[in-house]
Design a protein around this motif. Structure first.
Motif, PDB file in Angstrom:
ATOM      1  N   ASP A   1      -9.627  -2.115   9.881  1.00 29.97           N
ATOM      2  CA  ASP A   1     -10.397  -1.720  11.048  1.00 29.97           C
ATOM      3  C   ASP A   1     -11.443  -2.784  11.350  1.00 29.97           C
ATOM      4  OD1 ASP A   1     -13.065  -0.207  12.068  1.00 29.97           O
ATOM      5  OD2 ASP A   1     -11.281   0.761  12.879  1.00 29.97           O
ATOM      6  N   HIS A   2     -11.470  -3.254  12.586  1.00 32.65           N
ATOM      7  CA  HIS A   2     -12.344  -4.342  13.003  1.00 32.65           C
ATOM      8  C   HIS A   2     -13.557  -3.790  13.744  1.00 32.65           C
ATOM      9  CE1 HIS A   2     -13.332  -7.272  16.393  1.00 32.65           C
ATOM     10  NE2 HIS A   2     -13.728  -7.919  15.301  1.00 32.65           N
ATOM     11  N   PHE A   3     -14.667  -3.649  13.002  1.00 35.55           N
ATOM     12  CA  PHE A   3     -15.949  -3.226  13.574  1.00 35.55           C
ATOM     13  C   PHE A   3     -15.894  -1.847  14.236  1.00 35.55           C
ATOM     14  CE2 PHE A   3     -17.859  -7.745  14.366  1.00 35.55           C
ATOM     15  CZ  PHE A   3     -17.662  -8.054  13.033  1.00 35.55           C
TER      16      PHE A   3
ATOM     17  N   GLU B   1      11.583   0.009   3.025  1.00 27.80           N
ATOM     18  CA  GLU B   1      10.264  -0.102   3.615  1.00 27.80           C
ATOM     19  C   GLU B   1       9.322   0.778   2.810  1.00 27.80           C
ATOM     20  OE1 GLU B   1      10.464   0.835   7.749  1.00 27.80           O
ATOM     21  OE2 GLU B   1      11.653  -0.956   8.232  1.00 27.80           O
ATOM     22  N   ALA B   2       8.069   0.355   2.692  1.00 27.08           N
ATOM     23  CA  ALA B   2       7.103   1.124   1.919  1.00 27.08           C
ATOM     24  C   ALA B   2       5.721   0.952   2.518  1.00 27.08           C
ATOM     25  CB  ALA B   2       7.104   0.663   0.457  1.00 27.08           C
ATOM     26  N   GLU B   3       4.844   1.872   2.198  1.00 30.55           N
ATOM     27  CA  GLU B   3       3.459   1.769   2.656  1.00 30.55           C
ATOM     28  C   GLU B   3       2.522   2.287   1.576  1.00 30.55           C
ATOM     29  OE1 GLU B   3       3.135   5.893   5.253  1.00 30.55           O
ATOM     30  OE2 GLU B   3       3.549   4.010   6.287  1.00 30.55           O
ATOM     31  N   THR B   4       1.293   1.794   1.615  1.00 29.85           N
ATOM     32  CA  THR B   4       0.257   2.246   0.710  1.00 29.85           C
ATOM     33  C   THR B   4      -1.089   1.860   1.307  1.00 29.85           C
ATOM     34  OG1 THR B   4      -0.446   2.303  -1.609  1.00 29.85           O
ATOM     35  CG2 THR B   4       0.117   0.141  -0.706  1.00 29.85           C
ATOM     36  N   GLU B   5      -2.152   2.296   0.665  1.00 26.61           N
ATOM     37  CA  GLU B   5      -3.504   1.916   1.089  1.00 26.61           C
ATOM     38  C   GLU B   5      -4.294   1.501  -0.136  1.00 26.61           C
ATOM     39  OE1 GLU B   5      -5.868   4.105   4.255  1.00 26.61           O
ATOM     40  OE2 GLU B   5      -7.102   4.559   2.492  1.00 26.61           O
ATOM     41  N   ILE B   6      -5.020   0.404  -0.015  1.00 27.25           N
ATOM     42  CA  ILE B   6      -5.877  -0.068  -1.093  1.00 27.25           C
ATOM     43  C   ILE B   6      -7.285  -0.277  -0.557  1.00 27.25           C
ATOM     44  CG2 ILE B   6      -3.959  -1.206  -2.318  1.00 27.25           C
ATOM     45  CD1 ILE B   6      -5.031  -3.880  -1.249  1.00 27.25           C
TER      46      ILE B   6
ATOM     47  N   ARG C   1     -10.123  -3.089  -0.591  1.00 22.54           N
ATOM     48  CA  ARG C   1     -10.230  -4.510  -0.929  1.00 22.54           C
ATOM     49  C   ARG C   1     -11.403  -4.778  -1.867  1.00 22.54           C
ATOM     50  NH1 ARG C   1     -13.543  -7.428   2.975  1.00 22.54           N
ATOM     51  NH2 ARG C   1     -14.287  -6.081   4.647  1.00 22.54           N
ATOM     52  N   SER C   2     -12.421  -3.915  -1.818  1.00 22.96           N
ATOM     53  CA  SER C   2     -13.554  -4.104  -2.728  1.00 22.96           C
ATOM     54  C   SER C   2     -13.135  -3.921  -4.187  1.00 22.96           C
ATOM     55  CB  SER C   2     -14.682  -3.131  -2.386  1.00 22.96           C
ATOM     56  OG  SER C   2     -14.253  -1.785  -2.500  1.00 22.96           O
ATOM     57  N   ASP C   3     -12.054  -3.157  -4.413  1.00 23.27           N
ATOM     58  CA  ASP C   3     -11.544  -2.998  -5.784  1.00 23.27           C
ATOM     59  C   ASP C   3     -11.058  -4.325  -6.350  1.00 23.27           C
ATOM     60  OD1 ASP C   3     -12.081  -0.308  -5.792  1.00 23.27           O
ATOM     61  OD2 ASP C   3     -10.016   0.323  -5.369  1.00 23.27           O
ATOM     62  N   PHE C   4     -10.757  -5.256  -5.450  1.00 24.12           N
ATOM     63  CA  PHE C   4     -10.233  -6.555  -5.866  1.00 24.12           C
ATOM     64  C   PHE C   4     -11.238  -7.680  -5.573  1.00 24.12           C
ATOM     65  CE2 PHE C   4      -6.718  -3.715  -4.961  1.00 24.12           C
ATOM     66  CZ  PHE C   4      -5.920  -3.856  -6.084  1.00 24.12           C
ATOM     67  N   ASN C   5     -12.499  -7.294  -5.456  1.00 24.78           N
ATOM     68  CA  ASN C   5     -13.597  -8.243  -5.204  1.00 24.78           C
ATOM     69  C   ASN C   5     -13.415  -9.049  -3.918  1.00 24.78           C
ATOM     70  OD1 ASN C   5     -15.046  -7.423  -7.425  1.00 24.78           O
ATOM     71  ND2 ASN C   5     -14.428  -9.137  -8.737  1.00 24.78           N
ATOM     72  N   VAL C   6     -12.835  -8.414  -2.912  1.00 26.52           N
ATOM     73  CA  VAL C   6     -12.749  -9.029  -1.581  1.00 26.52           C
ATOM     74  C   VAL C   6     -13.614  -8.147  -0.677  1.00 26.52           C
ATOM     75  CG1 VAL C   6     -11.247  -9.820   0.278  1.00 26.52           C
ATOM     76  CG2 VAL C   6     -10.404  -9.818  -2.071  1.00 26.52           C
ATOM     77  N   ASP C   7     -14.921  -8.408  -0.663  1.00 28.97           N
ATOM     78  CA  ASP C   7     -15.844  -7.469  -0.034  1.00 28.97           C
ATOM     79  C   ASP C   7     -16.658  -8.072   1.112  1.00 28.97           C
ATOM     80  OD1 ASP C   7     -17.427  -9.112  -1.566  1.00 28.97           O
ATOM     81  OD2 ASP C   7     -18.053  -7.541  -2.969  1.00 28.97           O
TER      82      ASP C   7
ATOM     83  N   LEU D   1     -18.480  -3.493   8.102  1.00 32.08           N
ATOM     84  CA  LEU D   1     -18.101  -3.799   9.490  1.00 32.08           C
ATOM     85  C   LEU D   1     -16.589  -3.957   9.623  1.00 32.08           C
ATOM     86  CD1 LEU D   1     -20.928  -6.333  10.419  1.00 32.08           C
ATOM     87  CD2 LEU D   1     -20.828  -3.879  10.891  1.00 32.08           C
ATOM     88  N   VAL D   2     -15.996  -4.648   8.646  1.00 28.34           N
ATOM     89  CA  VAL D   2     -14.541  -4.680   8.520  1.00 28.34           C
ATOM     90  C   VAL D   2     -14.192  -3.723   7.389  1.00 28.34           C
ATOM     91  CG1 VAL D   2     -12.523  -6.093   7.988  1.00 28.34           C
ATOM     92  CG2 VAL D   2     -14.406  -7.065   9.319  1.00 28.34           C
ATOM     93  N   SER D   3     -13.266  -2.809   7.646  1.00 24.84           N
ATOM     94  CA  SER D   3     -13.043  -1.688   6.729  1.00 24.84           C
ATOM     95  C   SER D   3     -12.701  -2.126   5.320  1.00 24.84           C
ATOM     96  CB  SER D   3     -11.941  -0.779   7.271  1.00 24.84           C
ATOM     97  OG  SER D   3     -10.704  -1.468   7.316  1.00 24.84           O
ATOM     98  N   ASP D   4     -13.173  -1.307   4.375  1.00 28.21           N
ATOM     99  CA  ASP D   4     -12.785  -1.501   2.977  1.00 28.21           C
ATOM    100  C   ASP D   4     -11.321  -1.119   2.794  1.00 28.21           C
ATOM    101  OD1 ASP D   4     -12.977  -2.064   0.295  1.00 28.21           O
ATOM    102  OD2 ASP D   4     -14.130  -0.281  -0.217  1.00 28.21           O
TER     103      ASP D   4
END
Length: 217
Positions: free
Chosen positions: A61-63, A183-188, A190-196, A201-204
């Motif tokens: 999500d962008h802002f 085909e597959a889908e999931t949700e993660i 990014r802060s769990d992987f130190n990409v914060d 503002l940009v969704s976790d």
């Protein structure tokens, strides 16, 4: 107006004159699509991901204004599969993070930009290590499955569950290899992987959609 009238008249004449020929034209069948969502087509064996036709799409999500997308390509890996024992299936795939691309060259560059003055990068940084997903269990329900496994990204490993769906099987007409698609889908987070960078503002939350073609070896 005169041109419109002439065009309309010409169209009417073509329809009237071609009404008997049209069914013949559209009745000409093209080549049969080689893949079909028929589980009976799947045979046991070890399959390798086709990197030219496998990808991972990410969405953030962008802002709060809109959803933004990017793609990781060149996916490689293996799938061990036995139609008589589907819950024993094993998946091990690698996603080269350095292959990331977006609709914006500037954003793609930012994702792979090294940290300023030797500090941590905002996102993946230059020459990032590939991500890897290794399954630990598979629960099958018809042509869908819940695949539990571990995702390693940015040097951190976390459990992830993929909601997967069988999409097709058959023989690839270009190389003669038996091929299966999923085909597959999931949700993660990014802060769990130190990409914060730029949170919140940009969704976790990052939605991942995966499409993989596996070729029998």
């Amino acid at each position: 107006m005169k041109k419109l009238v002439l065009a309309a008249a010409a169209t009417t004449a073509l329809v009237a004159g071609g009404i008997t020929a049209a069914p013949t034209l559209f009745a000409q069948a093209g080549p049969e699509v080689p893949g079909a969502s028929d589980p009976e087509r799947v045979t046991a064996g070890t399959y390798a991901a086709d990197p030219d036709h496998s990808l991972v799409l990410f969405e953030v999500d962008h802002f709060g204004f809109n959803e933004y997308f990017g793609i990781f390509g060149d996916v490689t890996g293996t799938l061990a599969l036995d139609p008589d024992n589907l819950e024993a299936a094993a998946v091990d795939v690698t996603i080269p993070v350095a292959s990331v691309t977006t609709a914006s060259a500037e954003l793609t560059d930012h994702l792979l930009r090294p940290g300023k003055d030797g500090g941590d990068p905002d996102f993946f940084g230059a020459d990032p290590a590939p991500a890897r997903f290794v399954s630990t269990s598979v629960t099958v329900d018809g042509t869908t499955a819940m695949i539990e496994g571990n995702l390693t990204l940015n040097g951190i490993t976390k459990p992830v569950t993929l909601e997967a769906e069988f999409t097709g099987a058959g023989t690839n007409p270009t190389n003669g290899k038996e091929t299966v698609g999923f085909e597959a889908e999931t949700e993660i987070r990014r802060s769990d992987f130190n990409v914060d960078y730029a949170l919140p503002l940009v969704s976790d939350e990052v939605e991942l959609e995966i499409s993989v073609a596996f070729e029998k070896q």
